[in-house]
Design a protein around this motif. Structure first.
Motif, PDB file in Angstrom:
ATOM      1  N   ARG A 214      27.915  47.280 -10.729  1.00  0.00           N
ATOM      2  CA  ARG A 214      27.734  45.787 -10.950  1.00  0.00           C
ATOM      3  C   ARG A 214      28.723  45.286 -11.773  1.00  0.00           C
ATOM      4  NH1 ARG A 214      21.477  45.583 -12.882  1.00  0.00           N
ATOM      5  NH2 ARG A 214      22.174  47.124 -14.262  1.00  0.00           N
ATOM      6  N   LYS A 215      29.412  45.860 -12.807  1.00  0.00           N
ATOM      7  CA  LYS A 215      30.317  45.365 -13.509  1.00  0.00           C
ATOM      8  C   LYS A 215      31.650  45.271 -12.790  1.00  0.00           C
ATOM      9  CE  LYS A 215      28.121  47.042 -17.666  1.00  0.00           C
ATOM     10  NZ  LYS A 215      27.389  48.339 -16.806  1.00  0.00           N
ATOM     11  N   ASN A 216      31.882  46.218 -11.743  1.00  0.00           N
ATOM     12  CA  ASN A 216      33.018  46.200 -11.143  1.00  0.00           C
ATOM     13  C   ASN A 216      33.204  45.660  -9.669  1.00  0.00           C
ATOM     14  OD1 ASN A 216      34.810  47.563 -13.322  1.00  0.00           O
ATOM     15  ND2 ASN A 216      33.299  48.605 -13.438  1.00  0.00           N
ATOM     16  N   LYS A 217      32.384  44.758  -9.416  1.00  0.00           N
ATOM     17  CA  LYS A 217      32.560  43.927  -8.234  1.00  0.00           C
ATOM     18  C   LYS A 217      32.006  44.650  -6.996  1.00  0.00           C
ATOM     19  CE  LYS A 217      36.331  41.120  -9.798  1.00  0.00           C
ATOM     20  NZ  LYS A 217      36.881  41.635 -10.873  1.00  0.00           N
ATOM     21  N   TYR A 218      31.270  45.776  -7.325  1.00  0.00           N
ATOM     22  CA  TYR A 218      30.392  46.091  -5.850  1.00  0.00           C
ATOM     23  C   TYR A 218      29.033  45.525  -5.889  1.00  0.00           C
ATOM     24  CZ  TYR A 218      34.182  49.721  -5.975  1.00  0.00           C
ATOM     25  OH  TYR A 218      35.124  50.556  -6.043  1.00  0.00           O
ATOM     26  N   LYS A 219      29.031  44.744  -4.809  1.00  0.00           N
ATOM     27  CA  LYS A 219      27.519  43.836  -4.835  1.00  0.00           C
ATOM     28  C   LYS A 219      26.294  44.763  -4.882  1.00  0.00           C
ATOM     29  CE  LYS A 219      28.633  39.229  -3.710  1.00  0.00           C
ATOM     30  NZ  LYS A 219      29.605  39.091  -2.922  1.00  0.00           N
ATOM     31  N   THR A 220      26.512  45.936  -3.966  1.00  0.00           N
ATOM     32  CA  THR A 220      25.478  46.829  -3.685  1.00  0.00           C
ATOM     33  C   THR A 220      25.676  48.112  -3.930  1.00  0.00           C
ATOM     34  OG1 THR A 220      25.815  46.977  -1.255  1.00  0.00           O
ATOM     35  CG2 THR A 220      24.504  45.060  -1.888  1.00  0.00           C
ATOM     36  N   THR A 221      24.638  49.164  -3.908  1.00  0.00           N
ATOM     37  CA  THR A 221      25.143  50.446  -3.827  1.00  0.00           C
ATOM     38  C   THR A 221      25.857  50.878  -2.641  1.00  0.00           C
ATOM     39  OG1 THR A 221      23.154  50.791  -5.175  1.00  0.00           O
ATOM     40  CG2 THR A 221      23.951  52.848  -4.358  1.00  0.00           C
ATOM     41  N   VAL A 222      25.302  50.138  -1.509  1.00  0.00           N
ATOM     42  CA  VAL A 222      26.001  50.531  -0.238  1.00  0.00           C
ATOM     43  C   VAL A 222      27.481  50.232  -0.284  1.00  0.00           C
ATOM     44  CG1 VAL A 222      25.944  50.114   2.196  1.00  0.00           C
ATOM     45  CG2 VAL A 222      23.673  50.294   0.851  1.00  0.00           C
ATOM     46  N   ASP A 223      27.806  49.045  -0.920  1.00  0.00           N
ATOM     47  CA  ASP A 223      29.207  48.995  -0.869  1.00  0.00           C
ATOM     48  C   ASP A 223      30.033  49.934  -1.647  1.00  0.00           C
ATOM     49  OD1 ASP A 223      29.016  46.595   0.088  1.00  0.00           O
ATOM     50  OD2 ASP A 223      28.912  45.487  -1.894  1.00  0.00           O
ATOM     51  N   MET A 224      29.545  50.723  -2.604  1.00  0.00           N
ATOM     52  CA  MET A 224      29.989  51.598  -3.228  1.00  0.00           C
ATOM     53  C   MET A 224      30.279  52.892  -2.413  1.00  0.00           C
ATOM     54  SD  MET A 224      28.603  51.683  -7.128  1.00  0.00           S
ATOM     55  CE  MET A 224      30.195  52.538  -8.034  1.00  0.00           C
ATOM     56  N   TYR A 225      29.147  53.151  -1.588  1.00  0.00           N
ATOM     57  CA  TYR A 225      29.385  54.443  -0.531  1.00  0.00           C
ATOM     58  C   TYR A 225      30.282  54.109   0.487  1.00  0.00           C
ATOM     59  CZ  TYR A 225      25.181  56.824  -2.707  1.00  0.00           C
ATOM     60  OH  TYR A 225      24.666  57.377  -3.556  1.00  0.00           O
ATOM     61  N   LYS A 226      30.354  52.715   0.755  1.00  0.00           N
ATOM     62  CA  LYS A 226      31.600  52.441   1.678  1.00  0.00           C
ATOM     63  C   LYS A 226      32.813  52.578   1.289  1.00  0.00           C
ATOM     64  CE  LYS A 226      28.917  48.941   4.563  1.00  0.00           C
ATOM     65  NZ  LYS A 226      28.595  47.724   4.553  1.00  0.00           N
ATOM     66  N   TRP A 227      33.082  52.306  -0.108  1.00  0.00           N
ATOM     67  CA  TRP A 227      34.184  52.506  -0.470  1.00  0.00           C
ATOM     68  C   TRP A 227      34.790  53.834  -0.564  1.00  0.00           C
ATOM     69  CZ3 TRP A 227      36.682  54.935  -4.797  1.00  0.00           C
ATOM     70  CH2 TRP A 227      38.037  54.324  -4.733  1.00  0.00           C
TER      71      TRP A 227
END
Ligand SMILES: Cc1ncc(C[n+]2csc(CCOP(=O)(O)OP(=O)(O)O)c2C)c(N)n1
Ligand code: SF4
Lengths: 384, 276
Positions: free
Chosen positions: B212-225
């Motif tokens: 949340r503090k580092n421009k990942y809107k959702t958890t899924v965005d982090m997994y995609k990254w």
């Protein structure tokens, strides 16, 4: 620990206090040591490094610091070993967090702290008794603990055996406080025949694993403790836990847990309180002392008696739980008591706390890294 | 119920009250799943395993699993594990730590355990942040990233846990992301059976405190990254420094099979006791 039968396999050796600790530990069944070198406790580690690998299952390991040393001692104890470490001043400070962990997880272990002059690096080779209250209260949170002391080389051996016995019996860390004088005095001692010794080992569960509750209350307040890997799988945590070992913050469970760990020590107070009374019976003035100061005090009392003074000495071997009944008795009996210590008054404050106006409590404090001599004590004693 | 879920249930404690403490989308549970599958695949018994953890969200993993479990102090899990392994070399001692746990407060113990090459299986769950205490920076928080204690961006350079552990002499060092379930299973299986000190670093998302503090809107965005940026270590070495900065190198960093300290100790003891 009486050694009655002289025909038995007793052995006389010439040893340092620190070496006598090792003899006592091995007699008590210690087979695991982890530590980090620090003066004036180092000889304990060095002697253990030589001796332990000679035992069938002995393990010695030098860790990266004192935090790691006590961590691995706790790990070894959970795995079923009788384990110990030894340290001095700065190392003792580093160990405080893990002392609390051992208290809350009820892990038996022995920690020998050879007191040197502090604070901080202080005077590494000079004696002091400045860690007495730290031994009682150094780790955070309310906790029970057993703190013992030894004043001569024979006592180093005997009190180490006692420390192991208490730790195993009550599932608690036991701190044995020596001071630099005791640790570095070399004198003749008797190593008792092992068959003359009372050696206690922790209770193992007798019930099947499905029935076992690792932190269940019982009459003694101490539950059985199986080694890791023996089929009794359970959870160990530094979080306040229920009788399964699972974390809890339910007030009822928390309260009964904390009460139990205090109760298991309190209710066996008379087993844990060890004091030596010298000329106490008819004494009108009394010295209360421990560690190497107790030795000077013994001579001072003898000298006072030679001058016709009815002096007595109460030597404290258990420092905590504080031997209140034994001290109160002398406070009632004597017009004045003298508490000489190599600190600013860490046991005298306990004596004053239990005094409640019954006697006059005098203090004699040295904090210059020098021992307290019999003559000094005598002079102060005669002043009343 | 899926077969794999059934398998995992066999290893969970039935006396422990659920729900667990993890946030939705936390990667820590995925690592636990992989550990259980690997333990099962290697045919290890529950009784011989001691699962040791430090303090942090990662430290809460052991309580749910039906092994011998020890939840220790922050940063010091390896010291307890060292005592346990030296005391009883027959035990399979597994250590779970967070990145703060393993590399910040516990960095000294990690490098020494690796140097000693003591027989442990260590999992470091690296989410680049202090999850449990609410999102403070870790020694692995990447340069420039935001946390509650680096509100203007991290100015310090981060540690590479795997490279350090390799340099310290560990037998086996490997890294995977939680998006690489098969790779993770393989690496953990190796780490469970190889002698000496074995470490698997798993890159795992903490959306609650880091994302949340580092421009990942959702958890899924982090997994995609993670999925997009994981690069096998062999390929990673050929990338330009520019590209390396955005990539997560995964795979085996080093793999030796020297005897662990506890085995060497047994041999030394037998030698001086005249048993060999
Ligand atoms: C000696 C000590 N210092 C600080 C803390 C507070 N604390 C608890 S967990 C934690 C950090 C956890 O971060 P990490 O190890 O990365 O694990 P995560 O929660 O992200 O899984 C800290 C600083 C503590 N418990 N003990
Ligand atoms: S705070 Fe982060 S690490 Fe902790 S449980 Fe939530 S997502 Fe997982």
């Amino acid at each position: 620990m009486a050694t009655k039968n002289k025909k038995k396999k007793e052995k006389e050796i010439f040893a340092l206090g620190n070496e006598a600790v090792v003899e006592g530990a091995l007699l008590a069944g210690c087979n695991f040591y982890a530590g980090y070198p620090i003066t004036p406790s180092t000889e304990i580690a060095e002697e253990m490094a030589r001796r332990l690998p000679l035992l069938e299952e002995g393990v010695f390991i030098q860790m990266e610091d004192e935090i790691a040393s006590l961590g691995s001692v706790i790990g070894a104890s959970l795995a079923g070993r009788k384990a110990m470490t030894a340290t001095s001043g700065p190392g003792f400070s580093l160990m405080q967090e893990h002392i609390g962990y051992a208290c809350i997880t009820e892990t038996p272990l022995v920690l020998v702290n050879v007191m040197r002059a502090g604070p901080s690096t202080g005077m590494p080779t000079s004696p002091a008794q400045g860690d007495v209250q730290q031994a009682r209260w150094g780790t955070h949170g309310d906790h029970p603990i057993i703190v013992l002391s030894a004043g001569d080389v024979q006592e180093c051996l005997e009190m180490t055996v006692t420390a192991f016995n208490f730790s195993e019996k009550y599932r608690t860390p036991v701190i044995l406080l020596l001071d630099e004088v005791t640790a570095h005095t070399r004198e003749k001692i008797t190593i008792p025949d092992p068959s003359d010794l009372y050696i206690y080992s922790r209770l193992l569960p007798s019930m099947p694993p499905e029935w076992y509750l690792p932190f269940e209350d019982n009459m003694r307040g101490v539950s059985a403790m199986p080694p890791l890997g023996s089929g009794y799988r359970y959870h160990v945590t530094g979080l306040t836990h229920d009788d399964h070992g699972y974390p809890t913050s339910k007030p009822r469970e928390v309260e009964s847990f904390i009460n139990r760990i205090f109760r298991k020590i309190d209710q066996f107070f008379y087993d844990i309180q060890i004091v030596e009374e010298i000329y106490c019976q008819d004494a009108t003035s009394c010295i209360i002392a421990y560690g190497s100061v107790g030795r000077s005090a013994e001579l001072a009392v003898q000298m006072a008696r030679d001058q016709g003074e009815k002096a007595g000495l109460l030597k404290l071997k258990t420092l905590f739980p504080f031997p209140r009944p034994a001290v109160e008795k002398m406070l009632r009996q004597c017009a004045s008591v003298l508490v000489p210590e190599m600190n600013m008054g860490q046991i005298s404050r306990e004596v004053k706390r239990v005094n409640s106006g019954q006697s006059k409590v005098n203090t004699l404090n040295r904090i210059d890294g020098q021992i307290i001599t019999p003559a000094e004590i005598l002079k102060k004693l005669l002043k009343g | 119920m899926a077969k794999v879920t059934q398998l995992i249930h066999n290893y969970l404690r039935h006396t422990k009250k659920f729900p667990h403490v993890f946030c939705p989308g936390c990667g820590h549970g995925i690592v636990l799943g992989s550990l259980i599958r690997s333990v099962h695949a290697q045919g290890l018994s529950k009784d011989e395993i001691v699962l040791v953890a430090g303090i942090g969200c990662s430290g809460r993993i052991p309580v749910y699993v039906d092994f011998n479990t020890v939840h220790t102090t922050h940063g010091r899990a390896l010291t307890f594990a060292t005592g346990i392994k030296m005391a009883n070399p027959e035990l399979k001692v597994i250590v779970v730590m967070g990145d703060g746990d393993a590399m910040s407060i516990g960095g000294n113990h990690l490098i020494h355990a690796a140097r000693r090459n003591i027989g442990l299986t260590t999992l470091v769950l690296n989410n680049h942040i202090y999850g449990m205490t609410g999102g403070q920076s870790s020694s692995t928080t990447p340069f420039g990233c935001y946390s509650t204690t680096t509100p203007f961006g991290q100015m310090e350079k981060e540690f590479d846990i795997s490279e350090i552990t390799k340099a310290c002499g560990a037998n086996f060092v490997a890294r995977a992301t939680v998006m690489q379930a098969n790779l993770m299973d393989r690496l953990i299986s190796t780490a469970l059976t190889n002698p000496g000190f074995n470490m698997v670093e798993v890159i795992t998302p903490c959306h609650t405190q880091f994302g949340r503090k580092n421009k990942y809107k959702t958890t899924v965005d982090m997994y995609k990254w993670l999925k997009k940026n994981a690069v096998p270590i062999e390929k990673y070495r050929d990338l330009s420094p520019e590209k390396q900065r955005d990539a997560v190198s995964t795979g085996v960093f080093t793999h030796n099979d020297c005897a662990g300290l506890e085995q060497k100790y047994i041999q030394m003891r037998q030698r001086i006791r005249g048993e060999i």
